[in-house]
Scaffold this active site. Sequence first.
Site, PDB file in Angstrom:
ATOM      1  CG  HIS A 163      -2.071  -0.837   1.102  1.00  0.00           C
ATOM      2  ND1 HIS A 163      -2.956  -0.704   0.059  1.00  0.00           N
ATOM      3  CD2 HIS A 163      -2.519  -1.861   1.850  1.00  0.00           C
ATOM      4  CE1 HIS A 163      -3.885  -1.618   0.188  1.00  0.00           C
ATOM      5  NE2 HIS A 163      -3.652  -2.338   1.263  1.00  0.00           N
TER       6      HIS A 163
ATOM      7  CD  GLU B 113       4.237 -12.994 -28.950  1.00  0.00           C
ATOM      8  OE1 GLU B 113       4.839 -12.474 -28.009  1.00  0.00           O
ATOM      9  OE2 GLU B 113       3.051 -13.375 -28.857  1.00  0.00           O
TER      10      GLU B 113
ATOM     11  CG  ASP C   8       7.642 -14.169 -26.214  1.00  0.00           C
ATOM     12  OD1 ASP C   8       8.393 -14.853 -25.500  1.00  0.00           O
ATOM     13  OD2 ASP C   8       6.482 -13.858 -25.887  1.00  0.00           O
TER      14      ASP C   8
ATOM     15  CB  CYS D 196       2.893  -4.322 -27.281  1.00  0.00           C
ATOM     16  SG  CYS D 196       2.728  -6.005 -27.875  1.00  0.00           S
TER      17      CYS D 196
END
Length: 541
Positions: A189, A431, A455, A502
């Site tokens: 937290h 990938e 990858d 990405c």
Amino acid sequence: MKQLKGIGASTGIAIGKIFMYTPKQLPVNAEEKDSLPFSEKKEILERVINAAEKEIDALYKNTRKNAEKEAEIFQAHILFLKDPTIIKKIDELLKQNFTLPAAVKKAFEESVAIMEKMENPYFKARAKDLRDVEERLLRKISGIETQSLSSIPYPAIIVAKDLTPSDTASLDRKNVLGFVTETGGITSHTAILAEALGIPAVVGVRNILSEAKNGMLAILDGSTGDIILEPDETTLARYRQKKEQYEREKKELEKVKFLSVSTKSGKTIEVSANIGKTDDINIAINSGADGIGLFRTEFLFLDREIPPSEEEQFNAYKKVLEAFGSKPVIIRTLDIGGDKQIPYLGLEKELNPFLGVRAIRLCLKNKGLFKTQLRAILRASIYGNVKIMYPMIAIKDEIIEANNLLKTVKKELTEEGVAYKKDFEVGIMVEIPSAALNADELIKYVDFFSIGTNDLIQYTFAADRTNRNVSYLYNPLHPSILKLIEMTIKASHKHNKWTGMCGEMAGDPKAIPILLKMGIDELSMSPSKIPNAKKLIMETE
Ligand code: PEP
Ligand code: MG
């Protein structure tokens, strides 16, 4: 001068005096009994529960002003406070003549122990919240207020064992320069709240409680996790300079992060965020994401005993789509396997999981699982600008099979009279080298590519992405990788389609200018990297 090391949990540099926050635990004898009648103790219990509820509600409202998502924890606290199982247990103990504090302590400890034993980190973290509620009740019963962070005597770096959500929510913010805690990880937290409030923080610093003293001068570097106690003049001067530079850069980035950015030659580049949970939505929005370039849906399936239902998945996808409105959200279908194993699916053990039944291969073998996900995405599609992306495509047959299944699911929904968006883009991750090498053919079956370099690099060099011993091979800028990227982009453009990226490489400042030159159309990355990427794009030709 002494240097300690922890985990950088919220960036920024703080220089100032230490304030030790060491609230004493109330001494409660859990075995103590008395002769007060049950009704009298029950009446006090109800009174303190009401008072505690008001206090927690005030914390909720106060936190919501700055950190809406983080404030939700206090709603959970109210639920814990009124948990019928715990209250029933307290009543039973009171009837056995335990004192009120003893009954509260015993009843809560039982629930805390159950949660602490759970494997799931989510429940482990909730055990701490239960303790927080228990402490509050005990304080109310005894009438003793312990040390609090609501008034800090001077601008200070707060040093504590750990901070509970209540500690941080009642915080005297104007006097907090930073947080240092002895326990806690990146998802504690303290870490999450510090990040949301923009306060530098370092967590998990061993021995900080014994080494630090009230009023001692210290430096905290939230990017590196360094803590320097009683720094010498040279170190102090160096960090003052670093702090100034950090703040200057932050201000600069603040100016650009919400802009839609273009290169100097005028090409607009979408800079999106990679997320894994709906909890990440606000972080992505606050970082200036133009959309979601990769929603790793497998995270919805991890750390649990059974797969999420269609309804649960639908709610998660809808939440992300609604949050981004007309901005694109690329939902990647399940990428389970490799280093993301899910015991409850009972999959066969493989010698080489990264080369085995992973991602689209697994989905095409488990059509029920895949169809449930596609149904959930299609039902959610009406709430925003969805795009679907299949991971780990090696050959065109996989796309054809997945698309056929998508068609079947659409047909079924139509027959059931369930609404879904008729027209949205479907793409694949590139990938696996075979996909890049054959991009010219694969593009005919999809609307876009997104290059997954994490990858792609691993499979090109045959170097396990998780194995440090072969990390020297893991080079995004190696010509073999750049060639595969360029082939992919060119193939998509030839067919008037687009290519994004990405993998981690998309947020790498050294790679961005090269990718732009090759004609990349979209970049998607960890939210914290977005502001800098936008600045770089604006500075590149
Ligand atoms: C990638 O491989 O680059 C990618 C983005 O996917 P993941 O890291 O989830 O495998
Ligand atoms: Mg991947």
